[in-house]
Design a protein around this motif. Structure first.
Motif, PDB file in Angstrom:
ATOM      1  N   LEU A 135     -19.846  -6.293 -33.376  1.00 24.48           N
ATOM      2  CA  LEU A 135     -19.556  -5.708 -34.689  1.00 24.48           C
ATOM      3  C   LEU A 135     -19.179  -6.797 -35.695  1.00 24.48           C
ATOM      4  O   LEU A 135     -19.627  -6.767 -36.850  1.00 24.48           O
ATOM      5  CB  LEU A 135     -18.429  -4.684 -34.577  1.00 24.48           C
ATOM      6  CG  LEU A 135     -18.757  -3.371 -33.864  1.00 24.48           C
ATOM      7  CD1 LEU A 135     -17.480  -2.542 -33.679  1.00 24.48           C
ATOM      8  CD2 LEU A 135     -19.806  -2.569 -34.626  1.00 24.48           C
ATOM      9  N   ARG A 136     -18.363  -7.744 -35.264  1.00 26.28           N
ATOM     10  CA  ARG A 136     -17.937  -8.819 -36.173  1.00 26.28           C
ATOM     11  C   ARG A 136     -19.094  -9.702 -36.602  1.00 26.28           C
ATOM     12  O   ARG A 136     -19.102 -10.236 -37.710  1.00 26.28           O
ATOM     13  CB  ARG A 136     -16.846  -9.668 -35.517  1.00 26.28           C
ATOM     14  CG  ARG A 136     -15.490  -8.981 -35.423  1.00 26.28           C
ATOM     15  CD  ARG A 136     -14.378  -9.980 -35.145  1.00 26.28           C
ATOM     16  NE  ARG A 136     -14.542 -10.651 -33.863  1.00 26.28           N
ATOM     17  CZ  ARG A 136     -14.060 -10.196 -32.707  1.00 26.28           C
ATOM     18  NH1 ARG A 136     -13.386  -9.038 -32.686  1.00 26.28           N
ATOM     19  NH2 ARG A 136     -14.228 -10.866 -31.589  1.00 26.28           N
ATOM     20  N   SER A 137     -20.072  -9.856 -35.730  1.00 33.27           N
ATOM     21  CA  SER A 137     -21.194 -10.738 -36.049  1.00 33.27           C
ATOM     22  C   SER A 137     -22.040 -10.187 -37.196  1.00 33.27           C
ATOM     23  O   SER A 137     -22.674 -10.950 -37.932  1.00 33.27           O
ATOM     24  CB  SER A 137     -22.081 -10.940 -34.816  1.00 33.27           C
ATOM     25  OG  SER A 137     -22.886  -9.792 -34.570  1.00 33.27           O
ATOM     26  N   GLY A 138     -22.064  -8.859 -37.304  1.00 32.95           N
ATOM     27  CA  GLY A 138     -22.853  -8.231 -38.354  1.00 32.95           C
ATOM     28  C   GLY A 138     -24.344  -8.200 -38.094  1.00 32.95           C
ATOM     29  O   GLY A 138     -25.116  -7.716 -38.924  1.00 32.95           O
ATOM     30  N   THR A 139     -24.760  -8.705 -36.939  1.00 35.47           N
ATOM     31  CA  THR A 139     -26.199  -8.750 -36.621  1.00 35.47           C
ATOM     32  C   THR A 139     -26.568  -7.826 -35.472  1.00 35.47           C
ATOM     33  O   THR A 139     -27.692  -7.853 -34.977  1.00 35.47           O
ATOM     34  CB  THR A 139     -26.633 -10.185 -36.283  1.00 35.47           C
ATOM     35  OG1 THR A 139     -25.853 -10.674 -35.176  1.00 35.47           O
ATOM     36  CG2 THR A 139     -26.447 -11.098 -37.478  1.00 35.47           C
ATOM     37  N   GLY A 140     -25.610  -7.016 -35.029  1.00 31.43           N
ATOM     38  CA  GLY A 140     -25.879  -6.079 -33.946  1.00 31.43           C
ATOM     39  C   GLY A 140     -25.889  -6.741 -32.586  1.00 31.43           C
ATOM     40  O   GLY A 140     -25.324  -7.820 -32.392  1.00 31.43           O
ATOM     41  N   GLY A 141     -26.542  -6.094 -31.645  1.00 31.34           N
ATOM     42  CA  GLY A 141     -26.590  -6.620 -30.282  1.00 31.34           C
ATOM     43  C   GLY A 141     -27.209  -5.591 -29.359  1.00 31.34           C
ATOM     44  O   GLY A 141     -27.567  -4.485 -29.778  1.00 31.34           O
ATOM     45  N   SER A 142     -27.331  -5.960 -28.103  1.00 30.62           N
ATOM     46  CA  SER A 142     -27.906  -5.061 -27.113  1.00 30.62           C
ATOM     47  C   SER A 142     -27.104  -5.143 -25.823  1.00 30.62           C
ATOM     48  O   SER A 142     -26.829  -6.234 -25.322  1.00 30.62           O
ATOM     49  CB  SER A 142     -29.362  -5.431 -26.829  1.00 30.62           C
ATOM     50  OG  SER A 142     -29.905  -4.582 -25.834  1.00 30.62           O
ATOM     51  N   VAL A 143     -26.731  -3.981 -25.290  1.00 31.71           N
ATOM     52  CA  VAL A 143     -25.986  -3.889 -24.035  1.00 31.71           C
ATOM     53  C   VAL A 143     -26.796  -3.060 -23.050  1.00 31.71           C
ATOM     54  O   VAL A 143     -27.316  -1.998 -23.404  1.00 31.71           O
ATOM     55  CB  VAL A 143     -24.607  -3.242 -24.246  1.00 31.71           C
ATOM     56  CG1 VAL A 143     -23.856  -3.147 -22.915  1.00 31.71           C
ATOM     57  CG2 VAL A 143     -23.783  -4.024 -25.269  1.00 31.71           C
ATOM     58  N   VAL A 144     -26.895  -3.547 -21.828  1.00 23.03           N
ATOM     59  CA  VAL A 144     -27.575  -2.823 -20.755  1.00 23.03           C
ATOM     60  C   VAL A 144     -26.587  -2.616 -19.617  1.00 23.03           C
ATOM     61  O   VAL A 144     -25.994  -3.581 -19.123  1.00 23.03           O
ATOM     62  CB  VAL A 144     -28.799  -3.599 -20.246  1.00 23.03           C
ATOM     63  CG1 VAL A 144     -29.482  -2.837 -19.107  1.00 23.03           C
ATOM     64  CG2 VAL A 144     -29.788  -3.850 -21.383  1.00 23.03           C
ATOM     65  N   ASN A 145     -26.390  -1.372 -19.235  1.00 23.44           N
ATOM     66  CA  ASN A 145     -25.481  -1.028 -18.141  1.00 23.44           C
ATOM     67  C   ASN A 145     -26.289  -0.617 -16.912  1.00 23.44           C
ATOM     68  O   ASN A 145     -27.259   0.135 -17.037  1.00 23.44           O
ATOM     69  CB  ASN A 145     -24.560   0.121 -18.557  1.00 23.44           C
ATOM     70  CG  ASN A 145     -23.739  -0.209 -19.779  1.00 23.44           C
ATOM     71  OD1 ASN A 145     -23.228  -1.317 -19.921  1.00 23.44           O
ATOM     72  ND2 ASN A 145     -23.597   0.752 -20.688  1.00 23.44           N
ATOM     73  N   THR A 146     -25.877  -1.063 -15.749  1.00 23.92           N
ATOM     74  CA  THR A 146     -26.581  -0.697 -14.531  1.00 23.92           C
ATOM     75  C   THR A 146     -26.069   0.626 -13.981  1.00 23.92           C
ATOM     76  O   THR A 146     -24.914   0.742 -13.583  1.00 23.92           O
ATOM     77  CB  THR A 146     -26.440  -1.782 -13.449  1.00 23.92           C
ATOM     78  OG1 THR A 146     -27.058  -2.986 -13.917  1.00 23.92           O
ATOM     79  CG2 THR A 146     -27.135  -1.365 -12.164  1.00 23.92           C
ATOM     80  N   SER A 147     -26.957   1.616 -13.990  1.00 19.27           N
ATOM     81  CA  SER A 147     -26.698   2.860 -13.285  1.00 19.27           C
ATOM     82  C   SER A 147     -27.566   2.850 -12.032  1.00 19.27           C
ATOM     83  O   SER A 147     -27.834   1.799 -11.462  1.00 19.27           O
ATOM     84  CB  SER A 147     -26.974   4.070 -14.171  1.00 19.27           C
ATOM     85  OG  SER A 147     -26.638   5.273 -13.490  1.00 19.27           O
ATOM     86  N   SER A 148     -28.025   4.003 -11.609  1.00 14.74           N
ATOM     87  CA  SER A 148     -28.713   4.124 -10.335  1.00 14.74           C
ATOM     88  C   SER A 148     -29.449   5.456 -10.289  1.00 14.74           C
ATOM     89  O   SER A 148     -29.166   6.359 -11.099  1.00 14.74           O
ATOM     90  CB  SER A 148     -27.665   4.078  -9.202  1.00 14.74           C
ATOM     91  OG  SER A 148     -28.183   4.527  -7.978  1.00 14.74           O
ATOM     92  N   VAL A 149     -30.375   5.563  -9.356  1.00 11.76           N
ATOM     93  CA  VAL A 149     -30.950   6.875  -9.073  1.00 11.76           C
ATOM     94  C   VAL A 149     -29.826   7.876  -8.801  1.00 11.76           C
ATOM     95  O   VAL A 149     -29.914   9.053  -9.173  1.00 11.76           O
ATOM     96  CB  VAL A 149     -31.921   6.795  -7.882  1.00 11.76           C
ATOM     97  CG1 VAL A 149     -32.345   8.176  -7.415  1.00 11.76           C
ATOM     98  CG2 VAL A 149     -33.145   5.955  -8.253  1.00 11.76           C
ATOM     99  N   ALA A 150     -28.737   7.381  -8.196  1.00  7.70           N
ATOM    100  CA  ALA A 150     -27.566   8.229  -7.943  1.00  7.70           C
ATOM    101  C   ALA A 150     -26.872   8.654  -9.221  1.00  7.70           C
ATOM    102  O   ALA A 150     -25.978   9.501  -9.192  1.00  7.70           O
ATOM    103  CB  ALA A 150     -26.581   7.496  -7.034  1.00  7.70           C
ATOM    104  N   GLY A 151     -27.270   8.089 -10.353  1.00  4.30           N
ATOM    105  CA  GLY A 151     -26.749   8.530 -11.636  1.00  4.30           C
ATOM    106  C   GLY A 151     -27.552   9.658 -12.253  1.00  4.30           C
ATOM    107  O   GLY A 151     -27.164  10.208 -13.278  1.00  4.30           O
TER     108      GLY A 151
END
Length: 257
Positions: A135-151
């Motif tokens: 947020l502070r950077s002002g240029t956004g970003g991308s986050v990837v979280n690991t889930s699972s078939v169990a999710g």
């Protein structure tokens, strides 16, 4: 193609669970694709070896020994990214914990707590400390979280693991909604059976489970860690710029059945 920019050129990425399996594969791939990588895991000796390997091939990497279940450790890792490389553009929140499945009433309290702490609280901690920097950077970003078939559906994994991985997808979608207008994309990977050290440990203790894992895939195989890492790298890159709030299956068709 000559002159084509690498997938993650100029980006700073944080990867958790980076000492082995999918995390280590992602560390190598992200660095090869031009990212400066901040690698977090509990096994410092392995992290140090991996950092030296990446640096030896011309990459930029730093290790942070820590546990994603600790908010302080995650905060330190994010601060290291900023102090070392100036910012944080992407994150692959991959650290996980699983044991062989048991019926719900047989799951010990300590196993339940560790499963929730690593798989769910760990992602929560990461988002809470990564997002403010983006947020502070002002240029956004991308986050990837690991889930699972169990999710996505109940599996032969423990009920605690199924609950945690379902929650990761919910948390991912909520975060995508919260920060979409600020240019921060948040996605999850629905990961199928993968040939990692953790998987080898499970199969070593319960060899009969291998056939069950193979049957989950319409391809009749498990993925290599590198195949999951490729998906994470794409989601962290600008080439997936209109993808957010999704649970992307990298499961050999397991959730299609």
């Amino acid at each position: 193609m000559s002159g084509e920019r690498s997938l993650l050129s100029g980006k700073v990425a944080m990867i958790t669970g980076a000492s082995s399996g999918i995390g280590a594969a992602a560390a190598r791939l992200f660095a090869a694709e031009g990212a400066a990588v901040v690698l977090m895991a509990r096994r410092k000796d392995r992290l140090d070896i991996l950092v030296e390997e990446i640096r030896a091939t011309g990459g930029r990497a730093v290790a942070v020994n820590g546990d994603v279940a600790s908010s302080d450790d995650v905060e330190r890792a994010v601060a290291t990214a900023v102090d070392t490389f100036g910012t944080l553009d992407a994150a692959f929140n991959n650290a996980g914990f699983a044991t062989a499945g048991k019926p719900l009433h047989e799951i010990e309290d300590d196993v339940y707590e560790q499963t929730i702490d690593v798989n769910l609280r760990g992602v929560w901690n990461c988002l809470r400390h990564q997002v403010p920097v983006m947020l502070r950077s002002g240029t956004g970003g991308s986050v990837v979280n690991t889930s699972s078939v169990a999710g996505m559906k109940a599996t032969g994994a423990s009920a605690a693991y199924v609950a945690a991985k379902h929650a990761v997808i919910g948390l991912t979608r909520a975060a995508a909604l919260d920060y979409g207008e600020q240019g921060i994309r948040v996605n999850a990977l629905v990961v199928g059976s993968t040939r990692t050290e953790m998987m080898d440990e499970v199969l070593g203790a319960h060899p009969a489970l291998e056939e069950a894992f193979l049957s989950h895939s319409v391809q009749r195989r498990m993925s290599a860690p590198e195949e999951v890492a490729q998906a994470a790298a794409w989601l962290c890159s600008d080439r997936s710029s209109f993808v957010t709030g999704t649970a992307m299956a990298v499961d050999g068709g397991a959730t299609a059945q």
